[in-house]
Design a protein around this motif. Structure first.
Motif, PDB file in Angstrom:
ATOM      1  N   GLU A  29      44.250  43.495  28.118  1.00 53.72           N
ATOM      2  CA  GLU A  29      44.232  44.041  29.470  1.00 53.72           C
ATOM      3  C   GLU A  29      45.188  45.223  29.603  1.00 53.72           C
ATOM      4  O   GLU A  29      44.859  46.241  30.223  1.00 53.72           O
ATOM      5  CB  GLU A  29      44.598  42.946  30.474  1.00 53.72           C
ATOM      6  CG  GLU A  29      44.578  43.400  31.923  1.00 53.72           C
ATOM      7  CD  GLU A  29      44.939  42.280  32.883  1.00 53.72           C
ATOM      8  OE1 GLU A  29      45.038  42.556  34.096  1.00 53.72           O
ATOM      9  OE2 GLU A  29      45.125  41.137  32.422  1.00 53.72           O
ATOM     10  N   LEU A  52      44.257  46.602  41.455  1.00 54.52           N
ATOM     11  CA  LEU A  52      44.080  45.250  41.988  1.00 54.52           C
ATOM     12  C   LEU A  52      44.154  44.269  40.829  1.00 54.52           C
ATOM     13  O   LEU A  52      43.296  44.272  39.950  1.00 54.52           O
ATOM     14  CB  LEU A  52      42.735  45.132  42.705  1.00 54.52           C
ATOM     15  CG  LEU A  52      42.373  43.754  43.260  1.00 54.52           C
ATOM     16  CD1 LEU A  52      43.363  43.334  44.324  1.00 54.52           C
ATOM     17  CD2 LEU A  52      40.954  43.748  43.819  1.00 54.52           C
ATOM     18  N   SER A  53      45.186  43.426  40.823  1.00 57.90           N
ATOM     19  CA  SER A  53      45.382  42.498  39.719  1.00 57.90           C
ATOM     20  C   SER A  53      46.158  41.291  40.211  1.00 57.90           C
ATOM     21  O   SER A  53      46.572  41.221  41.372  1.00 57.90           O
ATOM     22  CB  SER A  53      46.125  43.181  38.562  1.00 57.90           C
ATOM     23  OG  SER A  53      47.397  43.633  38.988  1.00 57.90           O
ATOM     24  N   ASP A  54      46.355  40.325  39.316  1.00 57.32           N
ATOM     25  CA  ASP A  54      47.128  39.147  39.677  1.00 57.32           C
ATOM     26  C   ASP A  54      48.619  39.449  39.548  1.00 57.32           C
ATOM     27  O   ASP A  54      49.027  40.476  39.017  1.00 57.32           O
ATOM     28  CB  ASP A  54      46.733  37.955  38.807  1.00 57.32           C
ATOM     29  CG  ASP A  54      46.715  38.300  37.325  1.00 57.32           C
ATOM     30  OD1 ASP A  54      46.806  39.484  37.012  1.00 57.32           O
ATOM     31  OD2 ASP A  54      46.619  37.381  36.509  1.00 57.32           O
ATOM     32  N   SER A  57      50.439  40.076  35.938  1.00 60.19           N
ATOM     33  CA  SER A  57      49.819  41.022  35.020  1.00 60.19           C
ATOM     34  C   SER A  57      50.849  42.041  34.533  1.00 60.19           C
ATOM     35  O   SER A  57      51.604  42.613  35.327  1.00 60.19           O
ATOM     36  CB  SER A  57      48.654  41.743  35.703  1.00 60.19           C
ATOM     37  OG  SER A  57      48.141  42.753  34.866  1.00 60.19           O
ATOM     38  N   CYS A  76      45.351  40.205  44.355  1.00 54.73           N
ATOM     39  CA  CYS A  76      44.101  39.484  44.590  1.00 54.73           C
ATOM     40  C   CYS A  76      44.402  38.266  45.451  1.00 54.73           C
ATOM     41  O   CYS A  76      45.296  37.468  45.125  1.00 54.73           O
ATOM     42  CB  CYS A  76      43.486  39.077  43.258  1.00 54.73           C
ATOM     43  SG  CYS A  76      42.069  37.965  43.393  1.00 54.73           S
ATOM     44  N   ARG A 205      40.843  41.844  49.313  1.00 54.83           N
ATOM     45  CA  ARG A 205      39.953  41.962  48.156  1.00 54.83           C
ATOM     46  C   ARG A 205      40.291  40.915  47.103  1.00 54.83           C
ATOM     47  O   ARG A 205      41.387  40.386  47.046  1.00 54.83           O
ATOM     48  CB  ARG A 205      40.056  43.363  47.545  1.00 54.83           C
ATOM     49  CG  ARG A 205      39.609  44.479  48.484  1.00 54.83           C
ATOM     50  CD  ARG A 205      39.554  45.800  47.746  1.00 54.83           C
ATOM     51  NE  ARG A 205      39.128  46.882  48.618  1.00 54.83           N
ATOM     52  CZ  ARG A 205      39.951  47.690  49.252  1.00 54.83           C
ATOM     53  NH1 ARG A 205      41.267  47.528  49.112  1.00 54.83           N
ATOM     54  NH2 ARG A 205      39.498  48.652  50.025  1.00 54.83           N
ATOM     55  N   THR A 206      39.297  40.662  46.251  1.00 56.74           N
ATOM     56  CA  THR A 206      39.453  39.695  45.164  1.00 56.74           C
ATOM     57  C   THR A 206      39.013  40.342  43.853  1.00 56.74           C
ATOM     58  O   THR A 206      38.457  41.442  43.829  1.00 56.74           O
ATOM     59  CB  THR A 206      38.607  38.433  45.411  1.00 56.74           C
ATOM     60  OG1 THR A 206      37.210  38.778  45.310  1.00 56.74           O
ATOM     61  CG2 THR A 206      38.896  37.862  46.790  1.00 56.74           C
ATOM     62  N   GLN A 207      39.245  39.614  42.759  1.00 59.50           N
ATOM     63  CA  GLN A 207      38.807  40.042  41.439  1.00 59.50           C
ATOM     64  C   GLN A 207      37.520  39.320  41.015  1.00 59.50           C
ATOM     65  O   GLN A 207      37.230  39.221  39.826  1.00 59.50           O
ATOM     66  CB  GLN A 207      39.902  39.776  40.408  1.00 59.50           C
ATOM     67  CG  GLN A 207      41.125  40.664  40.565  1.00 59.50           C
ATOM     68  CD  GLN A 207      42.145  40.400  39.473  1.00 59.50           C
ATOM     69  OE1 GLN A 207      42.858  39.413  39.504  1.00 59.50           O
ATOM     70  NE2 GLN A 207      42.217  41.290  38.496  1.00 59.50           N
ATOM     71  N   ASN A 210      35.161  41.454  38.934  1.00 58.69           N
ATOM     72  CA  ASN A 210      35.731  41.684  37.609  1.00 58.69           C
ATOM     73  C   ASN A 210      35.616  40.434  36.742  1.00 58.69           C
ATOM     74  O   ASN A 210      35.258  40.506  35.559  1.00 58.69           O
ATOM     75  CB  ASN A 210      37.198  42.089  37.751  1.00 58.69           C
ATOM     76  CG  ASN A 210      37.846  42.403  36.417  1.00 58.69           C
ATOM     77  OD1 ASN A 210      37.256  43.074  35.583  1.00 58.69           O
ATOM     78  ND2 ASN A 210      39.040  41.915  36.212  1.00 58.69           N
ATOM     79  N   GLU A 211      35.909  39.266  37.334  1.00 66.48           N
ATOM     80  CA  GLU A 211      35.805  38.025  36.579  1.00 66.48           C
ATOM     81  C   GLU A 211      34.354  37.740  36.194  1.00 66.48           C
ATOM     82  O   GLU A 211      34.076  37.191  35.115  1.00 66.48           O
ATOM     83  CB  GLU A 211      36.359  36.859  37.407  1.00 66.48           C
ATOM     84  CG  GLU A 211      37.831  36.976  37.766  1.00 66.48           C
ATOM     85  CD  GLU A 211      38.735  36.894  36.560  1.00 66.48           C
ATOM     86  OE1 GLU A 211      38.259  36.454  35.491  1.00 66.48           O
ATOM     87  OE2 GLU A 211      39.920  37.265  36.662  1.00 66.48           O
TER      88      GLU A 211
END
Length: 319
Positions: A29, A52-54, A57, A76, A205-207, A210-211
């Motif tokens: 990543e 946008l990430s956790d 990260s 996220c 927003r969420t990931q 992406n997931e």
């Protein structure tokens, strides 16, 4: 193949090899983020000003250290939601707040508090102050007792999630309080309602997307095996266009897709959309858990029938 032949093959293969990364899957990543931000201006003539990430990260820190240009980090909401639940369960385990007593921090109470936290975020997007007040309202709600109800900050009205205020508006006696969360979790709420964090999650927003595309990629090419960029292209096509991308690929190759393939594509896409619509329903969740449990039970039964197959010092112990 001798060592000299292997080195000769590597030299001939390297110019046409599509492999662009060597390392662990955890570091992938960070390297991908450095490539994307490093070529954004040169290749795409744009700047990615948000990431946008956790929360844990390392990609964001790597991009900031590279100093390409200013980048702002967004959180996220799914990861923040999970972070709240993890912190509550960890606190309950460390300080032994569970049990059967009236004020116990049980697994059910942790799930309720986690759902309240997410509800406060989703219903107050782009309003950090209202979001913070709603988070603390859920805390005070679960701190309440019959002798000391604390529902002043809870929503009022017939559609309120607060059972106490909902009963008051309806003109019926409020039901008794069944739970009371210990004061020990207040530091968790202080941390999870900090102004800096709320500013990063107010977008809502969420990931998930992406997931989802990652799931399509890893299903075709596991992280531990390099299989080339073709599988990634197929996964992205399937993510964007569904199973119908197969006919388009065959068309580009000069092959006319048959009726059976078209019917298969339509059936697969309809099934996938139907599963997506029913994903959050209780029956679907229960069926998914039962299917997973059945697989695990089957593996355990097979291992019992086979007996011990490997283990450290297993053969030496028998000898």
């Amino acid at each position: 193949m001798t060592d000299e032949e292997r080195e000769e093959w590597k030299r001939e293969h390297r110019p046409q090899c599509s492999k662009d990364y060597e390392g662990s899957s955890k570091g992938m990543e960070k390297e991908a983020a450095l490539q994307m931000w490093g070529r954004s201006i040169r290749k795409n003539r744009m700047r990615y000003t948000y990431m946008l990430s956790d929360g844990d990260s390392v990609a964001f820190k790597a991009v900031c250290d590279a100093n390409f240009y200013p980048v702002k980090k967004l959180e996220c909401i799914n990861h923040c939601d999970k972070r709240m639940g993890t912190a509550l369960r960890k606190k309950a385990k460390e300080e032994k707040l569970g049990g059967r007593r009236h004020s116990a921090l049980t697994a059910k109470t942790c799930n309720i508090l986690q759902s309240y936290y997410r509800n406060a975020i989703v219903k107050n997007l782009n309003k950090p102050e209202e979001m913070k007040e709603a988070i603390w309202a859920s805390f005070m709600h679960c701190m309440s007792t019959d002798d000391n109800p604390q529902h002043e900050k809870c929503p009022h009205g017939p559609d309120s999630w607060c059972f106490f205020n909902k009963a008051v508006v309806s003109g019926v006696p409020p039901p008794p309080h069944k739970q009371n969360v210990a004061e020990a979790i207040r530091p968790i709420y202080d941390r999870m309602s900090h102004n800096t964090l709320l500013e990063k999650i107010q977008h809502g927003r969420t990931q998930n997307a992406n997931e989802c595309v990652n799931g399509q990629i890893w299903a075709r090419c596991p992280k531990t095996i390099h299989v080339g960029a073709g599988c990634v292209n197929a996964a992205v096509s399937h993510f964007n266009q569904g199973c119908s991308h197969l006919s388009q690929v065959l068309g580009e190759l000069g092959v006319s897709p048959g009726v059976n393939l078209q019917q298969f594509e339509t059936r697969q896409d309809l099934t996938r959309c139907k599963r997506g619509d029913l994903f959050g329903q209780v029956e679907i969740k229960r069926a998914r858990r039962a299917k997973g449990q059945a697989k695990r039970t089957n593996v355990i039964q097979i291992e019992r029938q086979e007996g011990p197959t490997n283990g450290p010092g297993l053969l030496a112990d028998k000898e």
